[in-house]
Design a protein around this motif. Sequence first.
Motif, PDB file in Angstrom:
ATOM      1  N   GLU A  32      -1.706  28.255   2.760  1.00  0.00           N
ATOM      2  CA  GLU A  32      -2.846  28.334   1.857  1.00  0.00           C
ATOM      3  C   GLU A  32      -3.553  29.531   2.463  1.00  0.00           C
ATOM      4  OE1 GLU A  32      -6.673  25.777  -0.268  1.00  0.00           O
ATOM      5  OE2 GLU A  32      -5.294  24.994   1.423  1.00  0.00           O
ATOM      6  N   PHE A  34      -7.297  31.521   1.792  1.00  0.00           N
ATOM      7  CA  PHE A  34      -8.597  31.409   1.365  1.00  0.00           C
ATOM      8  C   PHE A  34      -9.708  32.139   2.026  1.00  0.00           C
ATOM      9  CE2 PHE A  34      -7.811  27.602   3.710  1.00  0.00           C
ATOM     10  CZ  PHE A  34      -9.208  27.398   4.412  1.00  0.00           C
ATOM     11  N   THR A  76      -2.582  34.926  -5.236  1.00  0.00           N
ATOM     12  CA  THR A  76      -3.288  34.775  -4.077  1.00  0.00           C
ATOM     13  C   THR A  76      -4.456  35.765  -3.913  1.00  0.00           C
ATOM     14  OG1 THR A  76      -1.454  33.644  -2.929  1.00  0.00           O
ATOM     15  CG2 THR A  76      -3.319  34.457  -1.605  1.00  0.00           C
ATOM     16  N   LEU A  80      -8.468  35.365  -4.180  1.00  0.00           N
ATOM     17  CA  LEU A  80      -9.449  35.924  -3.155  1.00  0.00           C
ATOM     18  C   LEU A  80     -10.543  36.894  -3.814  1.00  0.00           C
ATOM     19  CD1 LEU A  80      -7.159  37.027  -0.370  1.00  0.00           C
ATOM     20  CD2 LEU A  80      -8.495  35.115  -0.198  1.00  0.00           C
ATOM     21  N   ALA A  83     -12.843  34.235  -5.779  1.00  0.00           N
ATOM     22  CA  ALA A  83     -13.923  33.516  -4.806  1.00  0.00           C
ATOM     23  C   ALA A  83     -14.759  34.146  -4.242  1.00  0.00           C
ATOM     24  CB  ALA A  83     -12.767  32.930  -3.524  1.00  0.00           C
TER      25      ALA A  83
END
Length: 88
Positions: A32, A34, A76, A80, A83
Amino acid sequence: MAKRQPVRTCVACREGKPKNEMLRVVRTPEGEVFIDRTGKAAGRGAYICDRPECLRKCVKNRLFDRVFKEKLSDETYAGLGDANERGA
């Protein structure tokens, strides 16, 4: 005497800054990826400046592929960016 702050280098602009002024992007052992605002999550970390242009450069040039030695998905990279805009 004041405690010295460790210096980290941004993977996008290559500028060195104190660790507490940087964003840490982490890839966990489970794969994962993040943004780790605490700086304490387990996994391989990469630091970027807390500036939108540095994150955009990482996404555009897929810099995290090289840092994490693994090809990351488009989702992904999109996650990013999302987020960071939300401040997560």
